[in-house]
Design a protein around this motif. Structure first.
Motif, PDB file in Angstrom:
ATOM      1  N   ARG A  56       0.844  -1.206   0.000  1.00 31.60           N
ATOM      2  CA  ARG A  56       0.000   0.000   0.000  1.00 31.60           C
ATOM      3  C   ARG A  56       0.872   1.246   0.000  1.00 31.60           C
ATOM      4  NH1 ARG A  56      -5.575  -0.655   1.814  1.00 31.60           N
ATOM      5  NH2 ARG A  56      -5.833   1.546   1.378  1.00 31.60           N
ATOM      6  N   ALA A  57       1.968   1.213   0.751  1.00 31.75           N
ATOM      7  CA  ALA A  57       2.889   2.350   0.761  1.00 31.75           C
ATOM      8  C   ALA A  57       3.440   2.595  -0.640  1.00 31.75           C
ATOM      9  CB  ALA A  57       4.031   2.109   1.749  1.00 31.75           C
ATOM     10  N   ASN A  58       3.758   1.530  -1.349  1.00 31.12           N
ATOM     11  CA  ASN A  58       4.301   1.644  -2.698  1.00 31.12           C
ATOM     12  C   ASN A  58       3.266   2.246  -3.653  1.00 31.12           C
ATOM     13  OD1 ASN A  58       6.534   1.348  -4.415  1.00 31.12           O
ATOM     14  ND2 ASN A  58       5.812  -0.632  -5.152  1.00 31.12           N
ATOM     15  N   VAL A  59       2.015   1.846  -3.508  1.00 33.73           N
ATOM     16  CA  VAL A  59       0.945   2.416  -4.335  1.00 33.73           C
ATOM     17  C   VAL A  59       0.820   3.916  -4.058  1.00 33.73           C
ATOM     18  CG1 VAL A  59      -1.559   2.428  -4.721  1.00 33.73           C
ATOM     19  CG2 VAL A  59      -0.324   0.254  -4.601  1.00 33.73           C
ATOM     20  N   MET A  60       0.813   4.285  -2.778  1.00 32.54           N
ATOM     21  CA  MET A  60       0.700   5.702  -2.405  1.00 32.54           C
ATOM     22  C   MET A  60       1.900   6.492  -2.933  1.00 32.54           C
ATOM     23  SD  MET A  60      -2.092   6.401  -0.859  1.00 32.54           S
ATOM     24  CE  MET A  60      -2.785   5.227  -1.990  1.00 32.54           C
ATOM     25  N   LEU A  61       3.076   5.897  -2.881  1.00 31.57           N
ATOM     26  CA  LEU A  61       4.274   6.576  -3.376  1.00 31.57           C
ATOM     27  C   LEU A  61       4.154   6.823  -4.877  1.00 31.57           C
ATOM     28  CD1 LEU A  61       6.997   7.792  -2.772  1.00 31.57           C
ATOM     29  CD2 LEU A  61       7.988   5.501  -2.862  1.00 31.57           C
ATOM     30  N   GLY A  62       3.596   5.868  -5.604  1.00 32.16           N
ATOM     31  CA  GLY A  62       3.362   6.073  -7.036  1.00 32.16           C
ATOM     32  C   GLY A  62       2.427   7.244  -7.286  1.00 32.16           C
ATOM     33  N   LYS A  63       1.389   7.364  -6.462  1.00 32.90           N
ATOM     34  CA  LYS A  63       0.451   8.478  -6.599  1.00 32.90           C
ATOM     35  C   LYS A  63       1.105   9.798  -6.198  1.00 32.90           C
ATOM     36  CE  LYS A  63      -3.534   5.536  -6.219  1.00 32.90           C
ATOM     37  NZ  LYS A  63      -4.788   5.226  -5.582  1.00 32.90           N
ATOM     38  N   LYS A  64       1.983   9.751  -5.211  1.00 31.19           N
ATOM     39  CA  LYS A  64       2.717  10.956  -4.819  1.00 31.19           C
ATOM     40  C   LYS A  64       3.610  11.417  -5.975  1.00 31.19           C
ATOM     41  CE  LYS A  64       6.184  12.786  -1.666  1.00 31.19           C
ATOM     42  NZ  LYS A  64       7.141  12.518  -0.594  1.00 31.19           N
ATOM     43  N   ILE A  65       4.263  10.482  -6.623  1.00 34.49           N
ATOM     44  CA  ILE A  65       5.127  10.817  -7.762  1.00 34.49           C
ATOM     45  C   ILE A  65       4.312  11.494  -8.854  1.00 34.49           C
ATOM     46  CG2 ILE A  65       6.440   9.763  -9.670  1.00 34.49           C
ATOM     47  CD1 ILE A  65       7.541   7.782  -7.509  1.00 34.49           C
ATOM     48  N   GLN A  66       3.128  10.951  -9.134  1.00 31.81           N
ATOM     49  CA  GLN A  66       2.264  11.560 -10.153  1.00 31.81           C
ATOM     50  C   GLN A  66       1.880  12.988  -9.760  1.00 31.81           C
ATOM     51  OE1 GLN A  66       1.369  10.356 -13.302  1.00 31.81           O
ATOM     52  NE2 GLN A  66       0.835  12.518 -13.417  1.00 31.81           N
TER      53      GLN A  66
END
Length: 194
Positions: A56-66
């Motif tokens: 879940r942290a990795n998914v959120m990090l992807g959204k943060k990058i976007q």
């Protein structure tokens, strides 16, 4: 895991449920403010990490990058991309780690890369190569990461690079080099006071 602030159908909400609810609110209310959204997503990354949910942290990090890309925030984007590679490696998502690492390496000359970031990219590249079975390239990258880490005094990364170097040499059945790298990693570990 259990939290008191809210009740759901007569039961206490868990921290995970509350964080998931916060995610939904975040997406709907901050679409027009990508920089604020990125900051909030970064906080959610940290919460999921503390809860031990690396995926879940990795998914959120992807959204943060976007969100950072949408905001045009280059310096924070660089740090988040580096974090994305490390987190992807941690959860065994080699494809994502390699994709983001390649993006960082291809764009590294466009950004004034600090020596510590360069050492981290070399270390990450060493692990990617190692997991791909390319031990020669892993040895080269871990070796460069170790030398640079030593030069700049980044001992934690130095120890990890030496450990990776030891494993890569072991894969090649170069036992002497594997033992030397491991001994040097242990020496630096003991010098670090850990």
């Amino acid at each position: 895991e259990s939290a008191n602030p809210e009740l759901h159908d007569g039961r206490e909400a868990t921290v995970r449920e509350l964080v998931s609810a916060a995610e939904r609110v975040l997406y709907s209310s901050l679409d027009s403010q990508p920089l604020v959204q990125a900051e909030m997503l970064g906080s959610l990354v940290n919460v999921w990490l503390r809860l031990g949910d690396l995926r879940r942290a990795n998914v959120m990090l992807g959204k943060k990058i976007q969100a950072l890309e949408d905001a045009g925030e280059q310096s924070a984007l660089l740090a988040s991309l580096i974090d994305k590679v490390s987190l992807s490696l941690s959860i065994g998502d080699l494809e994502t780690a390699e994709k983001f690492h390649r993006r960082l390496v291809e764009n590294r000359f466009a950004v004034n890369l600090a020596k510590s970031d360069e050492a981290t990219l070399l270390w990450q590249g060493g692990w990617i190569s190692f997991y791909q079975g390319r031990s020669d390239l892993a040895i080269e990258r871990f070796g460069r990461a170790a030398r640079l880490s030593k030069d700049i005094g980044k001992n934690t990364l130095l120890i990890s690079a030496l450990y990776g170097l030891s494993l890569a040499h072991k894969t090649q059945r170069d036992w002497g080099s594997a033992v030397r790298s491991l001994r040097e990693a242990r020496k630096w570990f003991s010098l670090s006071g850990a």
